[in-house]
Design a protein around this motif. Structure first.
Motif, PDB file in Angstrom:
ATOM      1  N   VAL A 167       0.791  -1.542  -0.215  1.00  0.00           N
ATOM      2  CA  VAL A 167      -0.107  -0.221   0.030  1.00  0.00           C
ATOM      3  C   VAL A 167       0.899   1.479   0.415  1.00  0.00           C
ATOM      4  O   VAL A 167       0.355   1.854  -0.642  1.00  0.00           O
ATOM      5  N   GLY A 168       1.728   1.399   0.255  1.00  0.00           N
ATOM      6  CA  GLY A 168       2.788   2.890   0.961  1.00  0.00           C
ATOM      7  C   GLY A 168       3.653   2.340  -0.324  1.00  0.00           C
ATOM      8  O   GLY A 168       3.966   3.299  -1.200  1.00  0.00           O
ATOM      9  N   VAL A 169       3.676   1.431  -1.035  1.00  0.00           N
ATOM     10  CA  VAL A 169       5.059   1.596  -2.033  1.00  0.00           C
ATOM     11  C   VAL A 169       3.940   2.383  -3.483  1.00  0.00           C
ATOM     12  O   VAL A 169       4.349   2.918  -3.911  1.00  0.00           O
ATOM     13  N   GLY A 170       2.417   1.651  -3.720  1.00  0.00           N
ATOM     14  CA  GLY A 170       1.963   2.346  -4.185  1.00  0.00           C
ATOM     15  C   GLY A 170       1.175   3.667  -4.319  1.00  0.00           C
ATOM     16  O   GLY A 170       1.276   3.908  -5.750  1.00  0.00           O
ATOM     17  N   ALA A 171       0.873   3.914  -3.227  1.00  0.00           N
ATOM     18  CA  ALA A 171       0.649   5.267  -2.941  1.00  0.00           C
ATOM     19  C   ALA A 171       1.425   6.157  -3.198  1.00  0.00           C
ATOM     20  O   ALA A 171       1.668   7.481  -3.143  1.00  0.00           O
ATOM     21  N   ALA A 189      -3.098  -4.759  -3.753  1.00  0.00           N
ATOM     22  CA  ALA A 189      -3.125  -3.372  -2.409  1.00  0.00           C
ATOM     23  C   ALA A 189      -1.952  -2.368  -3.380  1.00  0.00           C
ATOM     24  O   ALA A 189      -1.383  -1.504  -2.979  1.00  0.00           O
ATOM     25  N   LEU A 190      -0.947  -3.398  -4.181  1.00  0.00           N
ATOM     26  CA  LEU A 190      -0.278  -1.721  -4.834  1.00  0.00           C
ATOM     27  C   LEU A 190      -0.729  -1.183  -5.989  1.00  0.00           C
ATOM     28  O   LEU A 190      -0.849  -0.067  -6.154  1.00  0.00           O
ATOM     29  N   GLY A 220      -4.132  -0.947  -5.794  1.00  0.00           N
ATOM     30  CA  GLY A 220      -5.430   0.534  -4.776  1.00  0.00           C
ATOM     31  C   GLY A 220      -4.917   1.317  -3.966  1.00  0.00           C
ATOM     32  O   GLY A 220      -4.896   2.369  -3.959  1.00  0.00           O
ATOM     33  N   GLY A 221      -3.442   1.014  -3.563  1.00  0.00           N
ATOM     34  CA  GLY A 221      -2.707   2.296  -2.981  1.00  0.00           C
ATOM     35  C   GLY A 221      -2.063   3.390  -4.032  1.00  0.00           C
ATOM     36  O   GLY A 221      -1.946   4.680  -3.592  1.00  0.00           O
ATOM     37  N   TRP A 222      -1.951   2.938  -5.505  1.00  0.00           N
ATOM     38  CA  TRP A 222      -1.491   4.225  -6.129  1.00  0.00           C
ATOM     39  C   TRP A 222      -2.916   4.709  -6.742  1.00  0.00           C
ATOM     40  O   TRP A 222      -2.691   5.357  -7.201  1.00  0.00           O
ATOM     41  N   CYS A 223      -3.810   3.755  -7.077  1.00  0.00           N
ATOM     42  CA  CYS A 223      -5.270   4.349  -7.144  1.00  0.00           C
ATOM     43  C   CYS A 223      -6.106   5.433  -6.458  1.00  0.00           C
ATOM     44  O   CYS A 223      -6.262   6.873  -6.475  1.00  0.00           O
ATOM     45  N   GLY A 224      -5.443   5.652  -4.920  1.00  0.00           N
ATOM     46  CA  GLY A 224      -5.672   6.323  -4.215  1.00  0.00           C
ATOM     47  C   GLY A 224      -5.472   7.676  -3.611  1.00  0.00           C
ATOM     48  O   GLY A 224      -6.199   8.149  -3.307  1.00  0.00           O
ATOM     49  N   PRO A 225      -3.891   8.001  -4.552  1.00  0.00           N
ATOM     50  CA  PRO A 225      -3.873  10.129  -4.491  1.00  0.00           C
ATOM     51  C   PRO A 225      -4.479  10.288  -5.150  1.00  0.00           C
ATOM     52  O   PRO A 225      -5.485  11.158  -5.013  1.00  0.00           O
ATOM     53  N   PRO A 226      -5.110   9.724  -6.594  1.00  0.00           N
ATOM     54  CA  PRO A 226      -5.586  10.451  -7.606  1.00  0.00           C
ATOM     55  C   PRO A 226      -7.327  10.509  -6.678  1.00  0.00           C
ATOM     56  O   PRO A 226      -7.854  12.136  -7.025  1.00  0.00           O
TER      57      PRO A 226
END
Length: 266
Positions: free
Chosen positions: A77-81, A230-231, A233-239
């Motif tokens: 999650v942290g990596v993706g975000a 999670a990777l 999902g984390g990437w999609c979180g900021p937008p």
């Protein structure tokens, strides 16, 4: 001493082993889906484990195995975000390095606590911590209006350390507590606090995960499925966070946090 800790955890979790071998291909894909929502919800609300931990239990992992497997997977999650919002972290210089070091130390202490502490040590107080943080989020504008930012310079570093300890140990609601602290004690916006939360708790999870990889009963097949989702999902979180009105997001996280506190207190 470290080997002794690993042996102790292995003895405590030996009963987990027979039940943690049988994660089917269908279970794997279900964990990928759960991982996606874990990453998205984790960045947006700070409550990743409310999705991922029950998902791991649902596919048959016992509690301790699910706990350490969840910690390993949550690194993604942290990596993706961070990969999709890293520009928010630039320019913070030594402060970010200092905070990252505290997060790493907290993750290590949290992992050690899980290795040596009696089961259920933290669970008694966790619902109260999450509830207090949720209420603080809901009343944050009133507090800021009347008392301003809390100016004691030691509050944020100490808070990062303690929240990272909890994150390394279990972590349900750690993001809510982190957001509450940052919004009350600093001038960070909801957006920047969300980015910092994912980055710093990601470091705590990474350090804890390294310890669990060596000494804990990690179910790697389950962890892989959860981490893949999670990777993304984390990437999609900021937008997603960028388009949600800050006050709406703050209230939603506060209300959901109160629900999580009730759930954890059951």
């Amino acid at each position: 001493m470290i080997l002794g800790l690993g042996e102790d955890l292995s003895k405590r979790c030996r009963s987990d082993v027979p039940y943690s071998r049988y994660v089917t291909v269908l279970d794997f894909f279900l964990l990928v889906v759960a991982g996606f929502f874990t990453g998205l919800i984790g960045f947006v609300t700070g409550m990743a484990s409310i999705v991922s931990y029950p998902a791991l239990l649902a596919v048959g992992l016992p509690p301790v195995t699910a706990n350490v497997t969840n910690t390993v997977a949550m690194v993604a999650v942290g990596v993706g975000a961070t990969a999709n919002s890293g520009r928010e972290l630039t320019g913070r210089g030594r402060t970010l390095v200092w905070w990252a070091g505290l997060s790493a130390l907290g993750g290590l202490l949290g992992a050690l606590a899980l290795l040596v502490a009696p089961e259920g040590t933290f669970e008694v107080v966790v619902p109260f911590l999450v509830a207090a943080a949720s209420i603080a989020l809901l009343v944050q504008p009133v507090v800021r209006k009347h008392v301003g930012e809390l100016s004691a310079p030691w509050i944020v570093p100490l808070g990062i350390l303690l929240i990272s300890v909890y994150g390394g140990y279990f972590g349900a609601g750690a993001g809510v507590i982190y957001l509450s602290m940052m919004l009350l004690c600093t001038s960070e916006s909801v957006w920047s606090a969300s980015v910092l939360k994912s980055f710093l708790l990601g470091i705590a999870n990474l350090v804890a995960a390294l310890g669990f990889a060596m000494f804990g009963p990690v179910h790697w097949f389950a962890a892989l499925g959860l981490a893949i989702g999670a990777l993304v999902g984390g990437w999609c979180g900021p937008p997603v966070v960028k388009v949600i009105p800050p006050n709406l997001l703050r209230v939603a996280v506060g209300v959901l946090g109160l629900g999580l506190a009730v759930y954890l207190a059951r």
